[in-house]
Each structure stands twice: as structure tokens, then as C-alpha cells.
Design a protein around this motif. Structure first.
Motif, short mmCIF file in Angstrom:
data_model
loop_
_atom_site.label_atom_id
_atom_site.label_comp_id
_atom_site.label_asym_id
_atom_site.label_seq_id
_atom_site.Cartn_x
_atom_site.Cartn_y
_atom_site.Cartn_z
N LEU B 24 24.45 -6.06 -13.16
CA LEU B 24 23.17 -4.85 -12.99
C LEU B 24 23.61 -3.56 -13.84
O LEU B 24 22.70 -3.29 -14.78
N ILE B 28 21.49 -2.54 -17.10
CA ILE B 28 20.88 -1.15 -17.12
C ILE B 28 21.33 -0.56 -18.52
O ILE B 28 20.45 -0.04 -19.06
N VAL B 29 22.40 -0.57 -18.60
CA VAL B 29 22.75 0.07 -19.97
C VAL B 29 22.28 -0.52 -21.18
O VAL B 29 21.77 0.23 -22.05
N VAL B 32 18.55 0.25 -21.41
CA VAL B 32 18.22 1.53 -21.35
C VAL B 32 18.76 1.94 -23.22
O VAL B 32 17.77 2.57 -23.57
N LEU B 33 19.47 1.35 -23.59
CA LEU B 33 19.93 1.86 -25.17
C LEU B 33 19.10 0.93 -25.81
O LEU B 33 19.02 1.45 -27.08
N GLU B 35 16.15 1.43 -26.03
CA GLU B 35 15.02 2.45 -26.27
C GLU B 35 13.43 2.06 -26.32
O GLU B 35 12.70 2.48 -26.83
N GLU B 38 10.29 3.04 -21.04
CA GLU B 38 11.05 2.96 -19.83
C GLU B 38 10.25 2.22 -18.63
O GLU B 38 10.88 1.55 -17.81
N GLU B 39 9.09 2.22 -18.73
CA GLU B 39 8.25 1.50 -17.83
C GLU B 39 8.60 -0.02 -18.01
O GLU B 39 8.68 -0.87 -16.89
N ILE B 41 11.06 -1.28 -19.19
CA ILE B 41 12.88 -1.64 -18.60
C ILE B 41 12.64 -1.67 -16.99
O ILE B 41 13.39 -2.54 -16.73
N LEU B 42 11.92 -0.67 -16.66
CA LEU B 42 12.12 -0.91 -15.09
C LEU B 42 11.39 -2.21 -14.57
O LEU B 42 11.86 -2.91 -13.49
N GLU B 43 10.37 -2.48 -15.21
CA GLU B 43 9.69 -3.54 -14.51
C GLU B 43 10.66 -4.88 -15.01
O GLU B 43 10.93 -5.74 -14.02
N LEU B 45 13.90 -4.72 -14.96
CA LEU B 45 15.09 -4.53 -13.88
C LEU B 45 14.57 -4.71 -12.43
O LEU B 45 15.54 -5.40 -11.79
N LEU B 46 13.48 -4.50 -12.33
CA LEU B 46 12.82 -4.81 -10.87
C LEU B 46 12.78 -6.42 -10.77
O LEU B 46 13.21 -7.04 -9.68
N LEU B 49 16.07 -7.74 -10.10
CA LEU B 49 16.54 -7.58 -8.71
C LEU B 49 15.68 -8.45 -7.57
O LEU B 49 16.50 -9.22 -6.70
#
Lengths: 727, 57
Positions: B24, B28-29, B32-33, B35, B38-39, B41-43, B45-46, B49
Motif C-alpha cells: 500500500l 501510494i508513493v 502520487v508521484l 502526478e 488526485e481523484e 489516484i484516490l479511486e 487506491l480505494l 483496498l
């Protein structure tokens, strides 16, 4: 091509010396160039100038690390050289440098004599665009270095990682903010958790209100009962007090009246006594006067004794003393006996004369009536009435002196009797009356004093205040329907049986009033609490109603996951902001005290070692080339493929320089490189060719636009174009 | 942002893989890198998970 020109004016005191580009080096250089020249040939000036021109001073980490963006870690001695070149008061420098880049642009830097700062331009198709230092730094990477102490400086490669970590921390920080904002936003939407919390709070406030209202009602009821109890109880208290003081005042008044009456009687008696004493004194004076008139020798001494005796009964106290009275009586009795003796004696001699005197006296009285017939002869006398009358008068006068003496003696006797009567009858009677009155003169004084100290006025005032209190409580009692003392007593008795009254039953009025005040305060507090809780309940209800109408956020169901992500993101941020930079700093300084037992650190060292190994890739050791697997900075050891392990100290300086330069050039950085290396003389031909090979690779890949390397060479100047094979 | 886009060479990726604790953190790193938005990326990552939780259930 690197085209440059400059004029350096140096004030040497006695002359201004002008320096210009070394003709042997020339003003036009290839983009990749190695200049070998003797000392003072201007090669270092050229490097300093290029570095200054491309913002080396503005962006070096040493100059201003906070403002510098992606700064290069230029060593202090080179910074000092650059500063000396442009800031020395005795020098004026003007230069222009233009670099043809492989992508058809010209990068130009110019510095005027009277300016300290250079200006950089990009020229394309004949048009110039200025490039500010920040912008320049985003696009170009200026490397300016002297690869001395290469072994230690290998560690400085870690600086590159610090910058990487910083960048990662910034990215992660932005993402952390995004996650935080998302969570805040979720809360602004319909939030079941918030709704549940509000429901719980609403229930809690309702419970509070119910409890507080119960408390409020209970206290109110208690207050009512206590106020009633207080009114009744203190009415009775003042009722009793009032009765008591009334009786007391009456008693005092009666007593005062009695005392006054007694006093009056006493005063009357006192007046009597005084009048009797006066009477005695007058009698005594008469007796003495009579004695003095007739000067009886037997009585003469007695008059002094009488004076002395009478002086002993001058007031009520002395006359009350029976001994004093007896003393006077004895004195008088003695005088009386003497007087009686004299009278007896006189009476024997003068008895007949007294009869004759009586007859003459009677005759004179009769004749006086007929004196108008004075010439008529009185029968049997042969004398006229007048003559006869005169004759009788003369005889009468002679016999009258004897009578006067006798009368005086009788007078003394009478005065004595008077005094004796007073002493033996009147005075004992008065004393007996005084005794009957049952009071002594001293007691009367005390009654007077008592009256003064317990001022009736004061008692009246107290009575008035009790009366007011009684009135006040009486009104209250009436309010509660009680105006009969018996009913009041009965109600108090009933109330005092109640448990809630018992604890107040022993309080005095002051304490009771204080308790009532406290109870009222507590009631007020309960009331305020109810108002407050109701206001809070209203507010929470409004929030609740509002929240229920809101739509759900699309990430509502993922909130827990986002929170979990946030926790991990914060942890990562801490690692890149603190933990890893601390490890790097420890690796560079080899200060491992605190980290001795930190296994993570040793694992980190292992990973960094492998990373650095990959950066170095290949090193020359003795006569062979080896692939590097790992650099252990802690142990100063190189692990080579094939299992060879060597201490870095065993590496030649040149090889280490090569490794260092290669590592710097291999940095993961998208910016285009302008590389300047001074004094690379430690490298042998093979080592240098390896570095040049790396530079050429970067140049042809478009990652490097210019590289100027200089090294010392005795006597002659050689300029090598490194773009060409076999330069 | 005033930083230079990080060129994620294989060497750096490997280093990051090594020094980060778990999948995880690495994900994330690296995401996030990249670029990216962000939304997005969040999707991702969710999704990761959810998938991971699904695996563990």
C-alpha cells in the motif's frame, strides 16, 4: 559551440590590468571540451564565469538554501571563487557566453560591467526570451565541481536522494491535504455518523431537560413548603418574643410605679422627720434661750449637753438610731427634773400671789371697761376709779415678773415635753411606717439605677422591631391561610415531622433565610439550565433536520478506507520528511550513536548501498572492470559482482573520481545539464575516457548541452573537442 | 508546485520499493508521484483496498 568573450578590469593599485580570453584557448569552444593549460592561463576564470553566467551563485545551495530551488551543492571554495570574480571592488567584469544547444536554440548569458547579476536568454529563430533564475533552474541543471576527495564525496550523492525525498514529501503532503479535504467534504454531505451523533445528542439533551425539570419542580415545591414553614415558625418565634417583651415592659413599668409610690411615701416621711427635727431644734433653741434669760446656775451646764445631744439627731439616719434618741431623752429628763424642782419651789411661795395676781388681773379687766367714769369713787377705797385703776396696775406689774419667771419655767417644761413626745412617739411611729413600707432609702436608689440601665425606650424600640417582624410573618401566615396561633402551632408540628423539613428545623432565622436564598439560586440555575438545554436541543434539531435533507457524498461508504489511507499517507510523509533524511545524514556523518539498535536503519543502509551500486554500475580496480553490486557506506566497502569485496580506500583516486563524476551525471533528473569540472588531473587516460564516454552519451541523448573540463598541463595549451571520436 | 517532475527511473522505483514497508505504501508513493489527477489516484487506491479486503474475506 560555446562562444564567449569577456573583459576583466583589475585595479592593482598602480595600474588597471585588463584580462581577456586566452588566445590559445580561443573564444569558440566545442560543446564538450577538455582544456589542458598551465596555471594562470584563464581556464578557471572561464569556468567561474560560465557558472556565474548560468545563475550558479543565485541557485547554489550554499548561497541561499531556502530560496534556492533544486539547488546544486556547489562546494564553498568554488562559490568563493565565483563571488570574488563578480563582487570584488577592485574588479569589473563584463562577459557574454552563448551555447548552441543540440535542439537548435542558443542559450545566452550576459553580464554588464556595472551590474552584479547576469541575464540569461534563450534565442530561437532570431528572437530572445529572458529566463529568470527560477525558470532556468527548472529547465537546466548546472553542475560545477572539483572532484577532489572523491571517496568522501561519494556520500554526497546521497544529497540527491535528500532532494528526491523532499519532492516526494511535497507530493505526499499535497495528497494528504486532498484526503483531508475529501473527509471534510464528506462531513458536509449527509453523514449518517453525524446524524447518529446528533440523534444521540438530541436524546441526551431531552434527558437533561427532563431531569432538570424534575429537579426544578422538586426544588420549587420544597421552596414553597419551606417558605410556609418559615412564615409559621418565625411568626411563632416573634409572637412569643413580642409577648415576652410586652410582659417585661409592663413589669418594669409597674415596678417603676411602685417604686415611685414608695419614693413619694418615703419622701413624705422624710419631710415629716425633717419637720420634726426642725421642731426639736426650735424647742431646743427655746429651752436654751429660756435658760439664758433666767440664768439658773443648775441649768447652765445642761444647755451645752443639750446642744451636743440634739446635734446627734440631725437627719433621718441619726434620728433612727435609738441610742441617739435615748441620749437626747436622758439629757432632757435631767433638765426636766431641775426645772420641776424650781417650779415646785416657786409654786409653794407664790401660790397666794398667783391668786392675788389673778384677782387684780380680773379687776383691771373690769375697771378698764369703766375708765370713762374715772372720777367716780370706788366704794370702800375713798379713791377715784382712775387712781384705783393705776394703783392696781402698779401692783399687777410687780406681781407679773414673778409670773413671767414661772411661765418661763413652764415653757421649758413644755418644750421638753414636746421634744420627748417627738422622740418617743412620733419618731418611732414614723420608723415603724417606714418598715411597713418595706423599703430602705438605699433600695430606692437602686430601683432608680435599674430603671436607667434597662431603658424603657430601648425595650420599646425592640418591641417595635419585633412587632414589625411579627406583622411581616403574620401577613405571610395569612397568605397561607393561618391566622390563629393554635392552628399555626399544629401546622408547625405537622411540618416538622416531614423528612424534608427536619434538616431545617434547627436553623435559626438567619441560617434559614440563607438556605432559602441558596435554594432560590439553585432553582434559578436549574431554570437557566433548562433554557440552555432547550436552546441546544433546538439547535441540534435544526442541524439534524438540515443534515437529513442533504445528499450523500459519493465517498461516504469509503470514508473508513480514506481515513485509513490518510493514516498511511501521514506515515509515509513522516518517513520522507524526517526518518529517511535523518538516516541519510547519519550515513554521511557516520554518527551512528542513536541508531545503533535501529534495524530499519541498517536495512535502509543496505538498500541505499544497492542503489548507489546501480548508480556506479562499473568501476576499474587494478586493471579490470567490475560491476558494482553494493556500496556499504557504513563499512566503506564495495561489493562487486562475482563476490569480490574491497575497501574503498584501495580504489585509486582517479577511479574514485570517475565513479563520483559518473554518479553525479547519472542522477535521475530530467533537466538538461551544463557540466563544469575543474582539476580532473587525478584521472589517468583510461579513467578519463570512461567519464568522457558518459558525457558523450548524455550529450547525444540530449540530456547534456555543454561540458567544460579543465586540468593543469605544463607549458602548452591543449583544447580537446570531446564530441569527436578519438579527440 | 515549484519542484521538478521526478523522473522515476527503475533504480529509484526499486529503491522506493525496498525502503517502503508494504504494498500500500509503495502504491501510494508511486501513484502520487505519477502526478495524475488526485481523484483518479484516490479511486485507484480505494479500488485496491476494496480488492485487498475482498481477498482477505
Amino acid at each position: 559551440m560555446i562562444e564567449y568573450d569577456y573583459i576583466l578590469e583589475r585595479n592593482e593599485g598602480d595600474e588597471i590590468r585588463i584580462f581577456k580570453p586566452n588566445e590559445k584557448i580561443g573564444k569558440k569552444l566545442p560543446n564538450l571540451v577538455l582544456i589542458e593549460a598551465p596555471n594562470d592561463s584563464g581556464k578557471s576564470t572561464l569556468l567561474n564565469m560560465i557558472a556565474v553566467g548560468f545563475y550558479g551563485l543565485r541557485n547554489s545551495m550554499n548561497k541561499n538554501p531556502k530560496k534556492a530551488i533544486n539547488p546544486e551543492n556547489i562546494i564553498p571554495s568554488l562559490i568563493e571563487d565565483m563571488r570574488h570574480l563578480v563582487c570584488d571592488e577592485n574588479q569589473k567584469l563584463e562577459f557574454k557566453i552563448a551555447i548552441d544547444t543540440p535542439d537548435g536554440e542558443i542559450l545566452i548569458t550576459e553580464k554588464k560591467k556595472d551590474k552584479k547579476e547576469p541575464v540569461v536568454y534563450r534565442e530561437k529563430n532570431g528572437k530572445r526570451f529572458p529566463i529568470a533564475p527560477e525558470r532556468f533552474n527548472k529547465e537546466y541543471r548546472l553542475i560545477y565541481d572539483i572532484p577532489d576527495r572523491p571517496r568522501e564525496r561519494l556520500k554526497e550523492i546521497i544529497d540527491e536522494l535528500d532532494r528526491l525525498y523532499r519532492d516526494i514529501a511535497v507530493h505526499i503532503g499535497d495528497f494528504r491535504d486532498y484526503l483531508n479535504n475529501t473527509l471534510i467534504e464528506i462531513k458536509k454531505y449527509r453523514d449518517p455518523e453525524q446524524i447518529a451523533k446528533l440523534e444521540e445528542r438530541i436524546k441526551k439533551y431531552k434527558d437533561y431537560i427532563t431531569k432538570e425539570e424534575e429537579k426544578y419542580k422538586g426544588k420549587k415545591a420544597l421552596l414553597g413548603e419551606l417558605e410556609k414553614y418559615g412564615a409559621l415558625r418565625f411568626f411563632v418565634k416573634y409572637y412569643i418574643k413580642y409577648e415576652e417583651i410586652k410582659v417585661r415592659i409592663n413589669k418594669i413599668k409597674k415596678s417603676q410605679k411602685k417604686v415611685n409610690k414608695k419614693k413619694k411615701e418615703y419622701e413624705m416621711i422624710l419631710n415629716n422627720i425633717n419637720s420634726l427635727i426642725k421642731n426639736i431644734l426650735e424647742s431646743k433653741d427655746k429651752i436654751i434661750k429660756y435658760i439664758n434669760e433666767w440664768k439658773y446656775p443648775e441649768l447652765e451646764p445642761e444647755k451645752y449637753k443639750l446642744e451636743d445631744a440634739v446635734s446627734r439627731i440631725s437627719d433621718i439616719d441619726s434620728i433612727s438610731d435609738i441610742n441617739n434618741r435615748i441620749f437626747v431623752e436622758q439629757t432632757l429628763r435631767r433638765i426636766e427634773r431641775i426645772v420641776n424642782d424650781i417650779i415646785d419651789e416657786r409654786e409653794k411661795i407664790l401660790k397666794k400671789e398667783f391668786v392675788e395676781l389673778e384677782i387684780i388681773k380680773k379687776l383691771l379687766e373690769v375697771l378698764r371697761e369703766y375708765l370713762s367714769y374715772g372720777d367716780i369713787e370706788v366704794p370702800g377705797t375713798s379713791k377715784t376709779l382712775n387712781d384705783y385703776f393705776e394703783e392696781l396696775k402698779k401692783e399687777f406689774s410687780a406681781k407679773e415678773t414673778v409670773q413671767k419667771e414661772y411661765e418661763t419655767l413652764k415653757g421649758i417644761e413644755k418644750e421638753i415635753s414636746n421634744i420627748l413626745y417627738i422622740l418617743n412617739k412620733s419618731i418611732p411611729l414614723i420608723i415603724s411606717n417606714l418598715k411597713k413600707l418595706g423599703i430602705q432609702y438605699k433600695e430606692l436608689s437602686e430601683v432608680e439605677e435599674y430603671k436607667d440601665s434597662t431603658s424603657i425606650d430601648e425595650l420599646e424600640k425592640t418591641k417595635e422591631s419585633i412587632e414589625n417582624k411579627l406583622e411581616e410573618y403574620s401577613i405571610k401566615c395569612k397568605k397561607y391561610g393561618f391566622d390563629d396561633i393554635k392552628d399555626i402551632h399544629s401546622e408547625i408540628y405537622k411540618l416538622e415531622k416531614e423528612d424534608y423539613i427536619k434538616e431545617y428545623a434547627d436553623l435559626n432565622e438567619k441560617e434559614f433565610i440563607r438556605e432559602i436564598k441558596e435554594l432560590k439560586k439553585s432553582i434559578q440555575k436549574s431554570y437557566e439550565n433548562i433554557i440552555m438545554y432547550k436552546a441546544l436541543l433546538d439547535s441540534e434539531k435544526k442541524k439534524y433536520e438540515k443534515l437529513k435533507t442533504l445528499p450523500e457524498h459519493k465517498y461516504l461508504k469509503d470514508r473508513e478506507k480514506i481515513e485509513k489511507l490518510l493514516t498511511v499517507v501521514q506515515k509515509i510523509e513522516r518517513k520522507f520528511k524526517r526518518t529517511f533524511p535523518t538516516y541519510n545524514s547519519k550515513l554521511k556523518s557516520l554518527d551512528l550513536k542513536i541508531l545503533k539498535d535501529d534495524e530499519t536503519f541498517y536495512r535502509y543502509n543496505d538498500h541505499i548501498g544497492k542503489y548507489l551500486g546501480k548508480k556506479l554500475k562499473v568501476i576499474k580496480y587494478v586493471d579490470n572492470q567490475y560491476e558494482v553490486e553494493k556500496i556499504d557506506l557504513l563499512m566503506n566497502t564495495l561489493y562487486l559482482k562475482g563476490g569480490k569485496i574491497i575497501n574503498m580506500k584501495f580504489l585509486g583516486t582517479g577511479h574514485t573520481q570517475e565513479a563520483y563524476i559518473n554518479t553525479i551525471l547519472s542522477k535521475d533528473d530530467p533537466r538538461k545539464i551544463i557540466a563544469l569540472f575543474d582539476e580532473i588531473s587525478e584521472m589517468d587516460e583510461d579513467t578519463l575516457s570512461s567519464v568522457i564516454q558518459k558525457i558523450r552519451e548524455l550529450y547525444f541523448e540530449g540530456k547534456l548541452i555543454a561540458c567544460v573540463m579543465v586540468q593543469k598541463r605544463d607549458k602548452e595549451v591543449v583544447v580537446k573537442d570531446l564530441e569527436k571520436e578519438g579527440y | 508546485m515549484n519542484f521538478v517532475k521526478i523522473e522515476m527511473s527503475e533504480d529509484i522505483k526499486e529503491l522506493l520499493n525496498n525502503i517502503l514497508e508494504d504494498e500500500l505504501e509503495r502504491k501510494i508513493v508511486l501513484r502520487v508521484l505519477s502526478e495524475e489527477d488526485e481523484e483518479k489516484i484516490l479511486e485507484e487506491l480505494l479500488e485496491y483496498l476494496r480488492h485487498r479486503e475482498g481477498d482477505t474475506k
